[in-house]
Motif scaffolding. Structure first.
Motif, short mmCIF file in Angstrom:
data_model
loop_
_atom_site.label_atom_id
_atom_site.label_comp_id
_atom_site.label_asym_id
_atom_site.label_seq_id
_atom_site.Cartn_x
_atom_site.Cartn_y
_atom_site.Cartn_z
N HIS A 43 -43.81 81.53 4.93
CA HIS A 43 -44.99 82.22 5.39
C HIS A 43 -45.24 83.50 4.61
N VAL A 44 -44.21 84.31 4.42
CA VAL A 44 -44.39 85.60 3.75
C VAL A 44 -44.71 85.41 2.27
N THR A 75 -38.23 92.18 11.43
CA THR A 75 -37.43 92.62 10.28
C THR A 75 -36.01 92.88 10.71
N ALA A 99 -37.90 88.21 4.55
CA ALA A 99 -38.31 86.82 4.82
C ALA A 99 -37.12 85.88 4.74
N ASN A 117 -35.05 86.22 7.78
CA ASN A 117 -35.69 85.56 8.93
C ASN A 117 -35.49 84.05 8.89
N ILE A 154 -44.42 93.32 8.41
CA ILE A 154 -43.86 92.03 8.83
C ILE A 154 -43.42 92.14 10.28
N ALA A 157 -47.03 81.11 11.79
CA ALA A 157 -46.94 82.47 11.26
C ALA A 157 -45.67 83.20 11.65
N TYR A 158 -44.55 82.46 11.80
CA TYR A 158 -43.27 83.15 11.90
C TYR A 158 -42.94 83.64 10.49
N PRO A 159 -42.61 84.92 10.33
CA PRO A 159 -42.48 85.49 8.98
C PRO A 159 -41.23 85.04 8.23
N ASP A 160 -41.15 83.76 7.90
CA ASP A 160 -40.03 83.24 7.11
C ASP A 160 -40.41 83.25 5.63
#
Ligand SMILES: Nc1ncnc2c1ncn2[C@@H]1O[C@H](COP(=O)(O)OP(=O)(O)O)[C@@H](O)[C@H]1O
Ligand SMILES: [Mg+2]
Lengths: 397, 250
Positions: free
Chosen positions: A350-351, A74, A91, A94, A71, A344-347
């Motif tokens: 998205h994750v 983190t 996630a 985030n 990711i 694609a911000y790993p929130d």
């Protein structure tokens, strides 16, 4: 029906039960709830039976298994070998980081713009109006794409980074800034800071009691700042300035060392703050306008200064009108943060909606987690705002 | 006029005021002696409110001089503050602060403007609440009181600043008829104590018994000015007669 008198009584009692709107409402409530639960049970039962027949796994056992993907941002230790459970936590954090930052900035910008719109300065009020009309009338997703693709991704590559004082670097991979390195002895500075804050709080309380007793105000803010800065400098000098900075340096294709922020987070926070601030501005404007003109005139007629009128008359009345719709706006903001998946911000969205869903193939469980988490975040915001609302509207009209 | 009553508290000389192009006050001249009670009447829109709001600078005049207790009203903020803390004003719609209790409404200005210790300000406040006969409402919020009670609180709130002059702008117009008297009684009490008062009102009974002078305004001008007896019994101007006929006919 044979004997008139008794018969009348019997008919009357049953008539009372059905005519009493209280009982009738209760009856329908129970009926509707019963039907709802029955259909839910039927649907879930069906789904589970079908999944089992198809040989698809069910349950949340996958959370303990290795996730196997990395990711990009983190806040807690995480790597490819960590579990799906850890990935969910990363996630979630985030999402929380992005939402909190955006709530803070949206509030600050919103208050400034909202008050500016009411200013008698023509240019300022027009600029604020333009701000509101531009940003609240364009789709949020479009604004996110604008900040991400048209601004941040359009920045130069790392080798041609924009540099500030040779310590801060900005390029299309992110923002890089020096990070503090605490050396032995820094504890003294922290102790001094804690002490200074304690003194400041005590001073504030003392000044309040004194003003109440003697009527004399005391410059608390300035004195506190002097005490805090003074104590920090003295303690730092005593400890031999136990702080150094790790400056980012170009290594291979990018900068390493120091403190970095990925462009996806910046784009999200900027877009969410600016978009939601336009709504906050309108809420603030409405709140201030809700305070009747006569209130200010009465305060002026008694000789109160503009600052005192703001603090004692306008703000307390405006806040009561502002807080309920403001909480609503915060809820909107937290939910709209799920658009982060689009860049694609790993929130959470998205994750979990991406890698976790694809790899586990358990959409029901994964979506249940996502829904439950957003619900929990929203409820927390609502609870906090309700508490604050109760606190500020305790007094009656 | 009544120079015998003492030095001038308010002196208004050749004052003009415009709202944009609209000439709202035209060549106003008025001297109010210490302890004098002036009633101002006139049709709606004639500039009565604007005139008394110029005296504590809620509105600024553009021409002429206004001197209150020896201080001239200019853009000087210090002088405006000084005058405001000497001039009390009571409004048609009370303008009490709804988020503060009655007592807090009364304590606010003496504590913050006069820098009076809270305990002392509360004592004075309770004293004035007694004088307007509602000491038992001190801890209620304005919204819990009747209109007449709210207006009496508003008068007490002004008195807490120990003003030398009191301005009243149609303070009974928003009240139900049965509450008018309780407010007028408080004002009569004030007059008896020698307060300098400018009262915009259509309560002609009050004007007859309390005023030293009655002023009739129309279209931004002072049309007629006389002691009450002569004013009501022998008005000099056609417009005054028409106005009095209208107001006294019901
Ligand atoms: N702030 C203002 N801006 C423009 N016109 C105003 C303003 N305040 C009052 N006026 C106008 O000035 C005139 C006099 O108003 P006012 O002094 O309130 O009259 P009165 O109190 O005698 O009814 C009215 O025509 C009113 O519409
Ligand atoms: Mg008026």
């Amino acid at each position: 029906m044979a004997v008139e008198t008794t018969d009348d009584r019997v008919r009357n009692t049953s008539f009372v039960f059905w005519s009493s709107s209280k009982y009738r409402t209760k009856f329908y409530e129970v009926l509707v709830l019963g039907l709802l639960f029955a259909s839910l049970y039927w649907i879930i039962n069906n789904v589970v039976t079908n999944l089992n027949r198809l040989g698809i796994r069910t349950g949340f056992g996958f959370l303990k298994q290795e996730a196997g993907f990395d990711i990009g941002q983190t806040l807690v230790t995480y790597n490819e070998a960590s579990s799906y459970g850890s990935a969910v936590l990363v996630a979630l954090l985030n999402t929380v980081l992005m939402s909190l930052l955006a709530i803070v900035f949206a509030t600050i910008i919103g208050f400034v713009v909202g008050v500016s719109r009411l200013s008698s300065n023509w240019l300022l009020s027009r600029a604020a109006t333009a701000y509101v009309e531009i940003f609240r009338n364009m789709p949020l997703l479009l604004q996110i794409f604008f900040w991400y693709f048209a601004v941040l991704r359009a920045l130069p590559v790392p080798r041609q980074s924009i540099a500030f004082f040779d310590t801060i670097y900005i390029n299309n991979r992110g923002i890089y800034a020096p990070s503090p390195v605490f050396e032995p002895g820094f504890g003294i500075v922290i102790a001094a800071l804690v002490m200074a804050l304690g003194v400041a709080i005590a001073l504030r309380r003392w000044a309040r009691v004194r003003q109440s007793r003697t009527g004399q105000p005391f410059p608390v803010l300035v004195t506190s700042l002097i005490i805090i800065i003074g104590l920090l400098l003295v303690s730092a000098a005593v400890a031999g300035f136990p702080l150094s900075w790790q400056v980012p340096a170009l290594k291979g294709f990018n900068y390493t060392g120091g403190f970095s922020v990925i462009p996806e987070l910046v784009a999200m926070v900027v877009a969410l703050s600016i978009y939601h601030a336009s709504f906050v501005a309108e809420i603030v404007r409405g709140g201030v306008l809700s305070v009747r003109r006569g209130q200010v005139e009465a305060a002026r007629a008694m000789g109160l200064r503009p600052g005192q009128i703001m603090r004692e008359v306008i703000v307390p009345q405006a806040l009561r009108v502002i807080i309920p719709p403001l909480s609503n706006q915060y809820l909107n903001l937290a939910k709209s943060s799920a658009l982060a998946a689009a860049i694609a911000y790993p929130d959470l969205m998205h994750v979990l909606g991406g890698a976790v869903l694809a790899q586990t193939g358990q959409p029901i469980e994964v979506m249940t987690i996502v829904m439950g988490t957003y619900l929990a975040i929203s409820l927390l915001i609502a609870l906090f705002m309700n508490w604050y609302n109760r606190r500020s509207s305790l007094v009656e009209r | 006029m009544n120079e015998a009553q003492g030095a001038a508290m308010i002196e208004i000389r050749d004052v003009h005021k415009w709202f944009g192009d609209f000439h709202v006050l035209k060549n106003i001249n008025l001297t109010v002696a210490k302890g004098e009670r002036i009633v101002i009447c006139g049709p709606s829109g004639s500039g009565k409110s604007t005139l008394i709001r110029c005296i504590n600078r809620l509105e600024a005049h553009q021409q002429g001089n206004i001197i209150v207790d020896g201080i001239e009203l200019t853009d000087n903020l210090k002088q405006i503050d000084a005058i405001r803390s000497e001039v009390g004003m009571v409004f048609q719609d009370f303008n009490l602060f709804p988020h503060l209790t009655v007592l807090e409404n009364l304590v606010l200005a003496p504590h913050l403007v006069r820098r009076m210790p809270r305990a002392e300000a509360e004592e004075i406040a309770m004293n004035y609440l007694g004088r307007v006969r509602i000491p038992d409402q001190a801890n209620k919020y304005p919204g819990q009181l009747s209109g007449g009670q709210q207006q009496r609180v508003a008068i007490a709130r002004s008195l807490c600043m120990s003003p030398k002059i009191m301005l009243f702008d149609e303070v009974t117009s928003a009240l139900d008829p049965e509450m008018v008297k309780e407010v007028l009684d408080v004002m009569i009490g004030l007059a008896d104590e020698g307060m300098t008062m400018l009262v915009v009102t259509h309560e002609m009974g009050f004007a007859r018994t309390v005023a030293n002078r009655v002023i009739f305004m129309d279209l931004g001008q002072i049309i007629e000015e006389n002691e009450p007896r002569a004013f009501f019994e022998a008005p000099q101007h056609e417009r005054t007669r028409n106005f009095l006929e209208q107001i006294l006919s019901h």
